[in-house]
Design a protein around this motif. Structure first.
Motif, short mmCIF file in Angstrom:
data_model
loop_
_atom_site.label_atom_id
_atom_site.label_comp_id
_atom_site.label_asym_id
_atom_site.label_seq_id
_atom_site.Cartn_x
_atom_site.Cartn_y
_atom_site.Cartn_z
N UNK A 213 -42.74 52.68 -17.32
CA UNK A 213 -44.13 52.92 -17.69
C UNK A 213 -44.25 53.48 -19.09
N UNK A 214 -43.44 54.51 -19.39
CA UNK A 214 -43.57 55.19 -20.68
C UNK A 214 -43.11 54.30 -21.83
N UNK A 225 -31.15 50.07 -19.41
CA UNK A 225 -31.11 51.18 -20.37
C UNK A 225 -30.43 52.40 -19.75
N UNK A 226 -30.80 52.70 -18.50
CA UNK A 226 -30.21 53.85 -17.81
C UNK A 226 -28.72 53.61 -17.57
N UNK A 255 -48.95 64.34 -25.82
CA UNK A 255 -48.73 63.38 -26.90
C UNK A 255 -47.24 63.28 -27.21
N UNK A 256 -46.83 62.15 -27.64
CA UNK A 256 -45.42 61.93 -27.96
C UNK A 256 -44.56 61.78 -26.73
N UNK A 257 -45.18 61.31 -25.63
CA UNK A 257 -44.44 61.17 -24.38
C UNK A 257 -43.28 60.19 -24.53
N UNK A 258 -43.53 59.10 -25.25
CA UNK A 258 -42.49 58.10 -25.42
C UNK A 258 -41.27 58.70 -26.12
N UNK A 262 -37.54 59.29 -24.57
CA UNK A 262 -36.40 58.74 -25.30
C UNK A 262 -35.35 59.81 -25.60
N UNK A 263 -35.82 60.98 -26.02
CA UNK A 263 -34.89 62.07 -26.33
C UNK A 263 -34.15 62.54 -25.08
N UNK A 264 -34.90 62.71 -23.99
CA UNK A 264 -34.29 63.14 -22.73
C UNK A 264 -33.27 62.12 -22.25
N UNK A 265 -33.62 60.85 -22.35
CA UNK A 265 -32.73 59.78 -21.91
C UNK A 265 -31.42 59.81 -22.69
N UNK A 266 -31.50 60.11 -23.98
CA UNK A 266 -30.31 60.09 -24.82
C UNK A 266 -29.46 61.35 -24.70
N UNK A 267 -30.06 62.44 -24.23
CA UNK A 267 -29.32 63.71 -24.22
C UNK A 267 -29.08 64.30 -22.82
#
Length: 276
Positions: A213-214, A225-226, A255-258, A262-267
């Motif tokens: 969704x995001x 991706x995961x 705001x800046x949810x995307x 993305x940051x959470x996914x990478x870290x």
């Protein structure tokens, strides 16, 4: 010939239980159905059965059940604390009626004199327990040698044939209880495995849905991706997804949810490695 018949008759009479012994056996058997119908705590049920066996066998002072786990004998239930001392003497000496019955799958019935000769190391270690008669009946579950049901007495009578018969009858209950316990454990492991699989699937699906969704991508793209992050960071997909969900639930989303996702996914893997 007459002498032989007399010997046969004497042997037969020695194995014939008295009316009192038959009554005791009948009482034990009569309680078996209620045991099997009300199984909750297997150890507690076995202990109750051992208590009744002590009451049913004249001269018996204590009883217990030994099982073989990972090649080592373990006492699982006792009617008296002295049973553990007798069993420990056998385990430490690596000999004794209990271990012989379990190893040979043959009932062992001995007096103090026989025990002292057959198991000298055990007999020395057993000196302080006061037990002088031993009756051990082998227990098997399926084709597996499982252990023994043990009766001990402070009297030097060595138990009777009828006592061995009574113990053998009770062993059928022990074997049934242990078989049921094994099936329950197997079923519980299957349930736990299924529950873990379902929980894992739910966590992965939730995480995948958020990423879809995001980031406005398809189901397959989100999972790819995961999975890519999982492989790149050597972190299981389930643990990675669980950490992503935990991170996002702790983040003020707006705001800046995307960018946040993305940051959470990478870290997220770094927090998994650090224990959250």
């Amino acid at each position: 010939m007459l002498e032989k018949h007399c010997e046969d008759d004497a042997r037969h009479m020695a194995r014939s239980p008295s009316d009192a012994a038959l009554t005791s056996v009948a009482e034990v058997v009569g309680k078996m159905t209620s045991f099997l119908e009300s199984i909750g705590d297997v150890d507690a049920t076995l202990e109750q059965m051992c208590d009744n066996l002590v009451d049913a066998v004249p001269g018996a002072d204590a009883a217990g059940v030994t099982v073989i786990r990972r090649g080592r004998p373990v006492t699982i239930v006792v009617t008296d604390g002295c049973v553990r001392a007798v069993d420990r003497a056998q385990y430490d000496a690596d000999e004794g009626p209990c271990l012989e019955a379990a190893a040979t799958r043959t009932p062992v019935r001995v007096t103090s004199g026989v025990a002292a000769q057959r198991y000298p190391e055990f007999w020395i270690r057993n000196a302080d327990t006061g037990m002088r008669s031993f009756l051990s009946t082998p227990v098997s579950v399926g084709d597996e040698r499982y252990g023994a049901l043990n009766l001990y007495s402070r009297s030097d009578h060595g138990f009777e044939y009828a006592d061995a018969d009574t113990s053998t009858i009770c062993v059928t209950v022990v074997e049934s209880l242990l078989a049921i316990a094994r099936r329950v454990d197997d079923a519980q492991r299957q349930v736990d495995g299924l529950r873990a699989a379902l929980e894992s699937r739910a966590v992965i699906d939730q995480c995948k849905g958020i990423v879809m969704v995001v980031l406005d991508i398809t189901d397959d793209q989100a999972f790819a991706l995961i999975r890519w992050r999982s492989q790149e960071t050597n972190t299981s997909v389930r643990l990675l997804c669980r950490q992503i969900l935990a991170d996002l639930s702790a983040e003020p989303l707006g705001e800046g949810l995307e960018s946040t996702v993305g940051t959470v996914l990478m870290t997220a893997h770094t927090r998994v490695a650090a224990g959250g």
